[in-house]
Design a protein around this motif. Structure first.
Motif, mmCIF file in Angstrom:
data_model
loop_
_atom_site.group_PDB
_atom_site.id
_atom_site.type_symbol
_atom_site.label_atom_id
_atom_site.label_comp_id
_atom_site.label_asym_id
_atom_site.label_seq_id
_atom_site.Cartn_x
_atom_site.Cartn_y
_atom_site.Cartn_z
ATOM 1 N N MET A 245 -32.473 -70.713 -45.779
ATOM 2 C CA MET A 245 -31.718 -69.463 -45.941
ATOM 3 C C MET A 245 -30.302 -69.783 -46.435
ATOM 4 O O MET A 245 -29.698 -70.776 -46.019
ATOM 5 N N PRO A 246 -29.742 -68.944 -47.320
ATOM 6 C CA PRO A 246 -28.448 -69.291 -47.923
ATOM 7 C C PRO A 246 -27.267 -69.211 -46.971
ATOM 8 O O PRO A 246 -26.320 -69.999 -47.081
ATOM 9 N N ASP A 247 -27.295 -68.267 -46.022
ATOM 10 C CA ASP A 247 -26.167 -68.125 -45.106
ATOM 11 C C ASP A 247 -26.570 -67.229 -43.937
ATOM 12 O O ASP A 247 -27.673 -66.662 -43.903
ATOM 13 N N LYS A 248 -25.651 -67.083 -42.985
ATOM 14 C CA LYS A 248 -25.928 -66.269 -41.802
ATOM 15 C C LYS A 248 -26.102 -64.799 -42.156
ATOM 16 O O LYS A 248 -26.880 -64.083 -41.513
ATOM 17 N N ALA A 249 -25.384 -64.343 -43.179
ATOM 18 C CA ALA A 249 -25.507 -62.949 -43.579
ATOM 19 C C ALA A 249 -26.929 -62.631 -44.030
ATOM 20 O O ALA A 249 -27.465 -61.555 -43.735
ATOM 21 N N ALA A 250 -27.559 -63.571 -44.736
ATOM 22 C CA ALA A 250 -28.936 -63.368 -45.196
ATOM 23 C C ALA A 250 -29.901 -63.321 -44.016
ATOM 24 O O ALA A 250 -30.863 -62.543 -44.007
ATOM 25 N N VAL A 251 -29.647 -64.160 -43.025
ATOM 26 C CA VAL A 251 -30.483 -64.148 -41.826
ATOM 27 C C VAL A 251 -30.305 -62.824 -41.086
ATOM 28 O O VAL A 251 -31.287 -62.198 -40.653
ATOM 29 N N ALA A 252 -29.063 -62.373 -40.933
ATOM 30 C CA ALA A 252 -28.792 -61.111 -40.247
ATOM 31 C C ALA A 252 -29.475 -59.945 -40.947
ATOM 32 O O ALA A 252 -29.990 -59.023 -40.293
ATOM 33 N N GLU A 253 -29.512 -59.981 -42.263
ATOM 34 C CA GLU A 253 -30.175 -58.917 -43.016
ATOM 35 C C GLU A 253 -31.676 -58.913 -42.757
ATOM 36 O O GLU A 253 -32.284 -57.839 -42.611
ATOM 37 N N ARG A 254 -32.283 -60.085 -42.658
ATOM 38 C CA ARG A 254 -33.705 -60.158 -42.322
ATOM 39 C C ARG A 254 -33.960 -59.585 -40.926
ATOM 40 O O ARG A 254 -34.959 -58.913 -40.691
ATOM 41 N N LEU A 255 -33.049 -59.843 -40.008
ATOM 42 C CA LEU A 255 -33.205 -59.319 -38.643
ATOM 43 C C LEU A 255 -33.080 -57.798 -38.631
ATOM 44 O O LEU A 255 -33.870 -57.100 -37.989
ATOM 45 N N ARG A 256 -32.103 -57.283 -39.351
ATOM 46 C CA ARG A 256 -31.893 -55.829 -39.374
ATOM 47 C C ARG A 256 -33.069 -55.099 -40.021
ATOM 48 O O ARG A 256 -33.383 -53.959 -39.666
ATOM 49 N N SER A 257 -33.728 -55.739 -40.985
ATOM 50 C CA SER A 257 -34.806 -55.083 -41.723
ATOM 51 C C SER A 257 -36.113 -55.033 -40.944
ATOM 52 O O SER A 257 -37.062 -54.357 -41.362
ATOM 53 N N ASP A 258 -36.178 -55.714 -39.812
ATOM 54 C CA ASP A 258 -37.378 -55.711 -38.984
ATOM 55 C C ASP A 258 -37.218 -54.665 -37.885
ATOM 56 O O ASP A 258 -36.294 -54.761 -37.065
ATOM 57 N N PRO A 259 -38.090 -53.664 -37.825
ATOM 58 C CA PRO A 259 -37.925 -52.596 -36.817
ATOM 59 C C PRO A 259 -37.924 -53.113 -35.384
ATOM 60 O O PRO A 259 -37.184 -52.598 -34.537
ATOM 61 N N GLY A 260 -38.758 -54.112 -35.115
ATOM 62 C CA GLY A 260 -38.802 -54.652 -33.762
ATOM 63 C C GLY A 260 -37.498 -55.304 -33.371
ATOM 64 O O GLY A 260 -36.976 -55.100 -32.261
ATOM 65 N N TYR A 261 -36.933 -56.103 -34.290
ATOM 66 C CA TYR A 261 -35.643 -56.742 -34.025
ATOM 67 C C TYR A 261 -34.526 -55.702 -33.951
ATOM 68 O O TYR A 261 -33.609 -55.814 -33.127
ATOM 69 N N ALA A 262 -34.586 -54.700 -34.843
ATOM 70 C CA ALA A 262 -33.549 -53.670 -34.866
ATOM 71 C C ALA A 262 -33.470 -52.928 -33.544
ATOM 72 O O ALA A 262 -32.402 -52.429 -33.158
ATOM 73 N N ALA A 263 -34.595 -52.877 -32.834
ATOM 74 C CA ALA A 263 -34.602 -52.250 -31.514
ATOM 75 C C ALA A 263 -34.252 -53.238 -30.417
ATOM 76 O O ALA A 263 -33.509 -52.912 -29.485
ATOM 77 N N ALA A 264 -34.777 -54.456 -30.512
ATOM 78 C CA ALA A 264 -34.641 -55.420 -29.419
ATOM 79 C C ALA A 264 -33.249 -56.015 -29.316
ATOM 80 O O ALA A 264 -32.704 -56.141 -28.212
ATOM 81 N N PHE A 265 -32.649 -56.397 -30.445
ATOM 82 C CA PHE A 265 -31.347 -57.068 -30.384
ATOM 83 C C PHE A 265 -30.280 -56.185 -29.737
ATOM 84 O O PHE A 265 -29.562 -56.637 -28.830
ATOM 85 N N PRO A 266 -30.106 -54.925 -30.171
ATOM 86 C CA PRO A 266 -29.104 -54.078 -29.503
ATOM 87 C C PRO A 266 -29.420 -53.845 -28.031
ATOM 88 O O PRO A 266 -28.499 -53.777 -27.200
ATOM 89 N N ALA A 267 -30.708 -53.719 -27.702
ATOM 90 C CA ALA A 267 -31.072 -53.473 -26.308
ATOM 91 C C ALA A 267 -30.723 -54.657 -25.415
ATOM 92 O O ALA A 267 -30.340 -54.485 -24.259
ATOM 93 N N ILE A 268 -30.844 -55.869 -25.950
ATOM 94 C CA ILE A 268 -30.623 -57.078 -25.152
ATOM 95 C C ILE A 268 -29.177 -57.545 -25.212
ATOM 96 O O ILE A 268 -28.592 -57.951 -24.195
#
Length: 386
Positions: free
Chosen positions: A141-164
């Motif tokens: 992966m090119p950088d942390k921003a690219a990884v964060a974008e992959r996380l945000r684009s996943d509905p499961g992660y988009a729900a789990a990360f803020p909850a945790i």
């Protein structure tokens, strides 16, 4: 997850097939908010198996740390990268019992101890988890921003990360990446990674009996007279401590030869200086060629061996150590090549005092040590023996 960032050359593109197979489990989980993990360890498990965290979506942590192979990579001396071409220069060790590795620091004598990766450059399990996604020869992966974008684009992660971790966690690349590494480390701290379920553990609990050969190997291993094994591979004071991890987590140069076959595949020509490559180590000259002692838990099923995967067989490793004590030239032949063991890649700082402590071993005692090391295999992986 442990390859070094060295120059690379093309290798087998078949690696893409292996990587895709390793990631099918994670792909099946990416199904929407209903699949959102409930706690940090569960989130870490999903992340560990998620190929979408690699540039080409072909590689996850589990690709190089296969849970069905004691969380090691059975495919060769070094792992293939997400691009299907890159090959690392170091062997991916088992992730079992990694939670017991202490933080990277110096002891009272000023000697380095602990840390993840072969050179300790990741001080904690969280830091280690953050290395591979951004390594160009691993997940790419090119950088942390690219990884964060992959996380945000996943509905499961988009729900789990803020909850945790709290609502804003995925908005900032640094906080998102930090949360990801914390979750993966939480997963790797689960009992699944360190069950203490081997025949050795069952023997200590009175639930199993060793064969005569295994018992001889155990006595030899812990002996202070007939072998030097426990000088580096015994952490606890007692030889029957139920949580022995079979590593002192210190750094030694054992005179391991260069892996020419691997170097022929990856094109690396620079010297691997071990601990001296750790950016947190200043005394580079004294650190050259040193690598952290690995755990011997599951060692019989996690070939190949040494930091560069130069030996395929566990018995060969013991024969290599035995070259420091034997005077018989025929006992200095590598059975895997039919030629003498090669010279050390880094001839300075070899731990001669420890390596020459004890007599030369005959075949009976070598076989007994191999048999004992087999008893350190967790019950889940005992079908991989032989």
């Amino acid at each position: 997850m442990t390859k070094a960032s060295f120059p690379l050359a093309p290798a087998l593109s078949l690696a893409v097939v292996f990587a895709l197979g390793a990631g099918l489990w994670a792909s099946a989980l990416t199904s929407g908010p209903d699949a959102a993990p409930a706690d940090m360890a569960e989130l870490g498990e999903r992340l560990f198996f998620d190929v979408n965290l690699s540039r080409n979506r072909t590689q996850s942590c589990a690709t190089c740390h296969d849970p069905d192979r004691a969380f090691a990579d059975p495919r060769g001396a070094a792992s293939i990268g997400d691009d299907g071409l890159s090959v690392g220069d170091r062997n991916a060790p088992t992730a079992t019992y990694a939670s017991f590795v202490p933080a990277f620091e110096t002891d009272a004598d000023g000697l380095w101890i602990g840390g993840l990766f072969h050179d300790g450059r990741a001080g904690t399990l969280e830091a280690q988890a953050g290395g591979p996604p951004l390594n160009p020869v691993e997940m790419g992966m090119p950088d942390k921003a690219a990884v964060a974008e992959r996380l945000r684009s996943d509905p499961g992660y988009a729900a789990a990360f803020p909850a945790i971790f709290g609502a804003p966690v995925l908005k900032d690349p640094d906080t998102a990446y930090d949360a990801m590494t914390r979750a993966i480390a939480a997963f790797e701290r689960r009992p699944d990674f360190a069950p203490f379920s081997s025949k050795y553990d069952r023997m200590l609990r009175g639930e199993a009996e060793f064969t005569r050969q295994e018992e001889l190997g155990r006595l030899l291993f812990f002996s202070r007279q007939f072998t030097n094994c426990n000088q580096c591979h015994q952490l606890r004071q007692s030889a029957i401590d139920p949580q022995e991890t079979f590593s002192d987590y210190r750094y030694y140069n054992l005179g391991v030869p260069e892996n020419h076959d691997l170097r022929g595949r990856n094109g690396v020509t620079v010297l691997d200086e071990g601990l001296a490559r750790n950016p947190g180590v200043s005394a580079a000259a004294a650190s050259r060629g040193r690598y952290r002692t690995p755990t011997l838990r599951n060692v019989a099923v996690t070939a190949p061996y040494m930091h560069n995967g130069v030996f395929e067989d566990l018995r060969t490793v013991i024969l290599f150590y035995n070259t420091y004590n034997t005077r018989n030239e025929t006992r200095k032949i590598n059975p895997e090549t039919g030629a003498p063991f090669g010279p050390p890649e880094v001839p300075e700082n070899i731990e001669i005092d420890k390596l020459t402590d004890g007599p030369a071993l005959d075949d009976q005692r070598i076989d007994a040590l191999v048999a004992f090391l087999g008893t350190l295999t967790d019950e889940r992986y005992e079908d991989l023996l032989d």
